[in-house]
Design a protein around this motif. Sequence first.
Motif, PDB file in Angstrom:
ATOM      1  N   ASN A   3      28.662  34.288 -17.131  1.00 23.68           N
ATOM      2  CA  ASN A   3      30.123  34.383 -17.261  1.00 23.68           C
ATOM      3  C   ASN A   3      30.631  33.559 -18.436  1.00 23.68           C
ATOM      4  O   ASN A   3      31.416  34.035 -19.261  1.00 23.68           O
ATOM      5  N   SER A  45      32.079  35.200 -21.931  1.00 21.95           N
ATOM      6  CA  SER A  45      33.481  34.897 -22.248  1.00 21.95           C
ATOM      7  C   SER A  45      33.598  34.226 -23.608  1.00 21.95           C
ATOM      8  O   SER A  45      34.442  34.599 -24.433  1.00 21.95           O
ATOM      9  N   ARG A  63      37.170  35.062 -25.015  1.00 27.51           N
ATOM     10  CA  ARG A  63      38.049  34.932 -23.852  1.00 27.51           C
ATOM     11  C   ARG A  63      37.936  33.518 -23.274  1.00 27.51           C
ATOM     12  O   ARG A  63      36.908  32.851 -23.438  1.00 27.51           O
ATOM     13  N   THR A  98      36.389  30.770 -17.311  1.00 29.80           N
ATOM     14  CA  THR A  98      37.002  30.513 -16.013  1.00 29.80           C
ATOM     15  C   THR A  98      36.220  29.442 -15.259  1.00 29.80           C
ATOM     16  O   THR A  98      35.046  29.619 -14.949  1.00 29.80           O
ATOM     17  N   TYR A 151      36.348  27.169 -11.749  1.00 24.30           N
ATOM     18  CA  TYR A 151      36.988  27.145 -10.434  1.00 24.30           C
ATOM     19  C   TYR A 151      37.176  25.709  -9.961  1.00 24.30           C
ATOM     20  O   TYR A 151      36.337  24.835 -10.232  1.00 24.30           O
ATOM     21  N   ASP A 191      38.547  21.993 -10.014  1.00 26.50           N
ATOM     22  CA  ASP A 191      38.799  21.122 -11.161  1.00 26.50           C
ATOM     23  C   ASP A 191      37.576  20.995 -12.066  1.00 26.50           C
ATOM     24  O   ASP A 191      37.572  20.201 -13.016  1.00 26.50           O
ATOM     25  N   GLU A 224      40.053  27.992 -18.580  1.00 26.33           N
ATOM     26  CA  GLU A 224      41.128  28.231 -17.614  1.00 26.33           C
ATOM     27  C   GLU A 224      40.651  27.823 -16.232  1.00 26.33           C
ATOM     28  O   GLU A 224      39.497  28.093 -15.866  1.00 26.33           O
ATOM     29  N   TYR A 225      41.524  27.216 -15.433  1.00 25.02           N
ATOM     30  CA  TYR A 225      41.150  26.756 -14.103  1.00 25.02           C
ATOM     31  C   TYR A 225      41.747  27.677 -13.040  1.00 25.02           C
ATOM     32  O   TYR A 225      42.915  28.056 -13.123  1.00 25.02           O
ATOM     33  N   HIS A 226      40.919  28.037 -12.049  1.00 27.00           N
ATOM     34  CA  HIS A 226      41.341  28.923 -10.960  1.00 27.00           C
ATOM     35  C   HIS A 226      40.951  28.286  -9.627  1.00 27.00           C
ATOM     36  O   HIS A 226      40.064  27.432  -9.574  1.00 27.00           O
ATOM     37  N   PRO A 227      41.567  28.719  -8.518  1.00 27.51           N
ATOM     38  CA  PRO A 227      41.227  28.146  -7.209  1.00 27.51           C
ATOM     39  C   PRO A 227      39.769  28.405  -6.847  1.00 27.51           C
ATOM     40  O   PRO A 227      39.189  29.437  -7.223  1.00 27.51           O
ATOM     41  N   PRO A 249      36.606  29.683  -4.887  1.00 28.98           N
ATOM     42  CA  PRO A 249      36.360  30.773  -3.940  1.00 28.98           C
ATOM     43  C   PRO A 249      35.862  30.237  -2.598  1.00 28.98           C
ATOM     44  O   PRO A 249      35.411  29.096  -2.497  1.00 28.98           O
TER      45      PRO A 249
END
Length: 315
Positions: A191, A195, A200, A203, A205, A207, A266-269, A271
């Motif tokens: 990934n 990216s 791009r 990503t 997840y 912190d 980029e930071y996402h919650p 999973p």
Amino acid sequence: MVERRILVTGGAGFIGSHLVARLLEQGHQVLVVDNYYSGSRSNLAHLISDPNLEIMRHDVTFPLYVEVDEIYHLACPASPVFYQRDPVQTTKTSVMGSINMLGLAKRTKAKILLSSTSEVYGDPEVHPQEESYWGHVNPIGIRSCYDEGKRCAETLFFDYRRQHDMPIKVARIFNTYGPGMRPDDGRVVSNFIVSALSGRPLTVYGDGSQTRSFCYVDDLVDGLMRLMATPHEVTGPINIGNPHEFTMKELADKVIDLVGGDATVEYHPLPSDDPTQRQPNITRAREILDWKPTVELAEGLAATIDFFRKQLTTG
């Protein structure tokens, strides 16, 4: 060295194809069995002219009748993207596939190795994880089809050993990466690299503080083959992985640095059921197999980036 006829289930997959290449280099006859759910014919394209290679399209949830001396049982989708796409089939592959391959090994008196996984430890409460730890696994979560499927596969292997004194080997594989990974497999290394090469954002997840350890595929294959070569009394389970731990943020920064360019993060919650720590204790592998990983992360990432760069250019 004695030439053997060796079955590799899942042999068109990422790890399987590297193992097949190594076995052919040693002069063995290799039978690859794969249903191409997550594996790819392209992984074996460079080997297709080898007269010692035979490829069979087959789903291991159905019995297989062949004559072999050894079995590397790698068949099962191993990335969340693929094993969660059809979770019932994932469990069937782990459980019924193992029953069928163990039955084949029993009939042919073949030595059989199971590619189990660090996922049997779940979200571990012990760090680093050693083989005596029983794990902390959610039996009804979205990852359970893989985690519990592999745990049941290990149960089957050891019950066949106790009941029939079969020559089994169980390897618990930790995060592995290298050339031949699918760009869409959902694993963090592929990934991040895809990216970064595509410009791009990467990503991350949570912190980015959750950790993984990354083993280069050549080192992993060497560990599997060393385990297969051990005497009858050695069964495992044995952890095979790299004990050098990195946070996801450190990995992202390393990939961005090696790829170059202006990629961002980029930071996402997080999973569901994503483990916060994963690091193998490889004391058993060192002592029993005389094995340890030798490829540093920067070296392995550079080779993997080069592979993906060529894939994206030609594909």
